[in-house]
Design a protein around this motif. Structure first.
Motif, PDB file in Angstrom:
ATOM      1  N   LYS A 139      -7.797  12.112   5.318  1.00 17.25           N
ATOM      2  CA  LYS A 139      -6.564  12.790   5.713  1.00 17.25           C
ATOM      3  C   LYS A 139      -5.320  11.956   5.773  1.00 17.25           C
ATOM      4  CE  LYS A 139      -4.660  15.625   9.353  1.00 17.25           C
ATOM      5  NZ  LYS A 139      -4.982  16.497  10.361  1.00 17.25           N
ATOM      6  N   GLU A 140      -5.758  10.847   6.219  1.00 17.96           N
ATOM      7  CA  GLU A 140      -4.427   9.838   6.636  1.00 17.96           C
ATOM      8  C   GLU A 140      -4.057   9.407   4.825  1.00 17.96           C
ATOM      9  OE1 GLU A 140      -3.756   5.364   7.926  1.00 17.96           O
ATOM     10  OE2 GLU A 140      -4.835   6.637   9.146  1.00 17.96           O
ATOM     11  N   ALA A 141      -4.792   9.329   4.073  1.00 21.22           N
ATOM     12  CA  ALA A 141      -4.589   8.852   2.627  1.00 21.22           C
ATOM     13  C   ALA A 141      -4.142  10.011   1.935  1.00 21.22           C
ATOM     14  CB  ALA A 141      -5.873   8.278   1.819  1.00 21.22           C
ATOM     15  N   VAL A 142      -4.459  11.244   2.101  1.00 23.97           N
ATOM     16  CA  VAL A 142      -3.976  12.472   1.483  1.00 23.97           C
ATOM     17  C   VAL A 142      -2.553  12.796   1.636  1.00 23.97           C
ATOM     18  CG1 VAL A 142      -4.129  15.093   1.567  1.00 23.97           C
ATOM     19  CG2 VAL A 142      -6.060  13.629   0.967  1.00 23.97           C
ATOM     20  N   LEU A 143      -2.255  12.359   3.226  1.00 26.54           N
ATOM     21  CA  LEU A 143      -0.720  12.739   3.747  1.00 26.54           C
ATOM     22  C   LEU A 143       0.168  11.651   3.480  1.00 26.54           C
ATOM     23  CD1 LEU A 143      -1.598  13.784   7.362  1.00 26.54           C
ATOM     24  CD2 LEU A 143      -0.644  15.274   5.562  1.00 26.54           C
ATOM     25  N   GLU A 144      -0.437  10.329   3.103  1.00 31.41           N
ATOM     26  CA  GLU A 144       0.523   9.315   2.434  1.00 31.41           C
ATOM     27  C   GLU A 144       0.659   9.535   1.143  1.00 31.41           C
ATOM     28  OE1 GLU A 144      -0.323   4.674   1.244  1.00 31.41           O
ATOM     29  OE2 GLU A 144      -1.009   5.558   3.298  1.00 31.41           O
ATOM     30  N   THR A 145      -0.262  10.056   0.332  1.00 28.34           N
ATOM     31  CA  THR A 145      -0.029  10.522  -0.985  1.00 28.34           C
ATOM     32  C   THR A 145       1.261  11.708  -1.479  1.00 28.34           C
ATOM     33  OG1 THR A 145      -2.331   9.990  -1.754  1.00 28.34           O
ATOM     34  CG2 THR A 145      -1.216  11.697  -3.242  1.00 28.34           C
ATOM     35  N   ILE A 146       1.005  12.551  -0.369  1.00 22.42           N
ATOM     36  CA  ILE A 146       1.888  13.606  -0.491  1.00 22.42           C
ATOM     37  C   ILE A 146       3.198  13.136  -0.076  1.00 22.42           C
ATOM     38  CG2 ILE A 146       2.578  16.030   0.692  1.00 22.42           C
ATOM     39  CD1 ILE A 146      -0.382  16.418   0.954  1.00 22.42           C
ATOM     40  N   THR A 147       3.421  12.478   0.970  1.00 21.43           N
ATOM     41  CA  THR A 147       4.855  11.798   1.355  1.00 21.43           C
ATOM     42  C   THR A 147       5.263  10.988   0.484  1.00 21.43           C
ATOM     43  OG1 THR A 147       4.039  11.637   3.783  1.00 21.43           O
ATOM     44  CG2 THR A 147       5.676  10.318   3.006  1.00 21.43           C
ATOM     45  N   GLU A 148       4.481  10.215  -0.225  1.00 21.54           N
ATOM     46  CA  GLU A 148       5.037   9.452  -1.698  1.00 21.54           C
ATOM     47  C   GLU A 148       5.694  10.426  -2.649  1.00 21.54           C
ATOM     48  OE1 GLU A 148       1.785   6.869  -2.763  1.00 21.54           O
ATOM     49  OE2 GLU A 148       1.909   5.655  -0.777  1.00 21.54           O
ATOM     50  N   ALA A 149       4.816  11.497  -2.763  1.00 17.64           N
ATOM     51  CA  ALA A 149       5.399  12.450  -3.916  1.00 17.64           C
ATOM     52  C   ALA A 149       6.521  13.076  -3.577  1.00 17.64           C
ATOM     53  CB  ALA A 149       4.328  13.480  -4.202  1.00 17.64           C
ATOM     54  N   LEU A 150       6.580  13.556  -2.010  1.00 18.84           N
ATOM     55  CA  LEU A 150       7.927  14.187  -1.664  1.00 18.84           C
ATOM     56  C   LEU A 150       9.235  13.155  -1.726  1.00 18.84           C
ATOM     57  CD1 LEU A 150       8.914  16.476  -0.160  1.00 18.84           C
ATOM     58  CD2 LEU A 150       8.217  15.343   1.963  1.00 18.84           C
ATOM     59  N   GLU A 151       8.956  11.968  -1.458  1.00 20.96           N
ATOM     60  CA  GLU A 151       9.956  10.736  -1.674  1.00 20.96           C
ATOM     61  C   GLU A 151      10.331  10.777  -3.241  1.00 20.96           C
ATOM     62  OE1 GLU A 151       8.249   7.244   0.162  1.00 20.96           O
ATOM     63  OE2 GLU A 151       8.590   7.818   2.088  1.00 20.96           O
ATOM     64  N   ARG A 152       9.522  10.827  -4.142  1.00 22.75           N
ATOM     65  CA  ARG A 152       9.977  10.662  -5.385  1.00 22.75           C
ATOM     66  C   ARG A 152      10.529  11.867  -5.747  1.00 22.75           C
ATOM     67  NH1 ARG A 152       4.428   8.815  -5.890  1.00 22.75           N
ATOM     68  NH2 ARG A 152       3.909  10.880  -6.736  1.00 22.75           N
ATOM     69  N   ALA A 153      10.167  13.305  -5.297  1.00 25.47           N
ATOM     70  CA  ALA A 153      10.747  14.137  -5.601  1.00 25.47           C
ATOM     71  C   ALA A 153      12.391  14.229  -5.083  1.00 25.47           C
ATOM     72  CB  ALA A 153      10.051  15.605  -5.135  1.00 25.47           C
ATOM     73  N   THR A 154      12.405  13.944  -3.797  1.00 23.74           N
ATOM     74  CA  THR A 154      13.616  13.965  -3.260  1.00 23.74           C
ATOM     75  C   THR A 154      14.640  12.836  -3.998  1.00 23.74           C
ATOM     76  OG1 THR A 154      12.717  14.430  -1.119  1.00 23.74           O
ATOM     77  CG2 THR A 154      14.846  13.385  -0.994  1.00 23.74           C
ATOM     78  N   GLN A 155      14.234  11.888  -4.235  1.00 26.91           N
ATOM     79  CA  GLN A 155      15.039  10.914  -5.249  1.00 26.91           C
ATOM     80  C   GLN A 155      15.483  11.287  -6.261  1.00 26.91           C
ATOM     81  OE1 GLN A 155      12.523   7.237  -5.089  1.00 26.91           O
ATOM     82  NE2 GLN A 155      12.949   6.919  -2.758  1.00 26.91           N
ATOM     83  N   GLY A 156      14.426  12.059  -7.169  1.00 31.15           N
ATOM     84  CA  GLY A 156      14.954  12.818  -8.325  1.00 31.15           C
ATOM     85  C   GLY A 156      15.901  13.570  -8.269  1.00 31.15           C
ATOM     86  N   ARG A 157      16.476  14.079  -7.259  1.00 27.84           N
ATOM     87  CA  ARG A 157      17.478  15.157  -7.070  1.00 27.84           C
ATOM     88  C   ARG A 157      18.806  14.491  -7.235  1.00 27.84           C
ATOM     89  NH1 ARG A 157      16.113  20.473  -3.515  1.00 27.84           N
ATOM     90  NH2 ARG A 157      14.493  21.195  -4.913  1.00 27.84           N
TER      91      ARG A 157
END
Length: 157
Positions: A139-157
């Motif tokens: 769960k911790e690794a999945v949440l970290e994976t999602i957080t990293e993807a969210l950061e990439r998506a936010t930076q791409g805007r």
């Protein structure tokens, strides 16, 4: 096929938050699939269930019949049969190994029928050793994976 659904509120909320920013979750679902497969492999390797408890030991009869001591995993073949499938809004992880369901759920003596000579399959009760699921580490690794993807998506805007 046996299906185990994991519905974790925190993971679901994180995915929904990410989905509001990206239209296709396939890349992050692939990453999550890899996390889930690695978690199952680690549990098998460490002989621990999804909650971190040690697997039930093999019976003396089983130990006398096999070479190793680790329940259902001495050959290493089962861990090599873990896989995942991912898409825009799903990920499925598991094993197609014939012994996977027996390892996860256990089996009563004779639950799988009889040999040609009439002996029960399995010859004795096999305790459940749940290895499929979302451990706290997963769960911790999945949440970290999602957080990293969210950061990439936010930076791409």
């Amino acid at each position: 096929m046996i299906r185990i659904d994991i519905d974790d509120r925190e993971v679901r909320q994180a995915l929904e938050n990410l989905q509001r920013r990206v239209s296709d979750l396939t890349p992050v679902m692939h990453d999550i699939g890899q996390v889930l497969v690695e978690g199952m492999r680690a549990r098998l390797r460490d002989s621990r269930d999804v909650e971190g408890r040690p697997f039930a030991p093999n019976s003396p009869v089983t130990l006398a019949r096999k070479k190793g001591t680790r329940p259902l995993v001495d050959s290493g073949m089962m861990a090599s049969q873990f896989a995942y499938q991912a898409g825009r809004d799903y990920v499925e992880a598991g094993s197609n190994a014939v012994q996977a369901a027996t390892l996860h759920f256990g089996a009563k003596r004779g639950a799988h029928g009889k040999t040609r000579r009439g002996a029960p399959i399995p010859w004795g009760d096999i305790p459940a050793r749940p290895f499929v699921g979302l451990s706290s580490e997963d769960k911790e690794a999945v949440l970290e994976t999602i957080t990293e993807a969210l950061e990439r998506a936010t930076q791409g805007r």
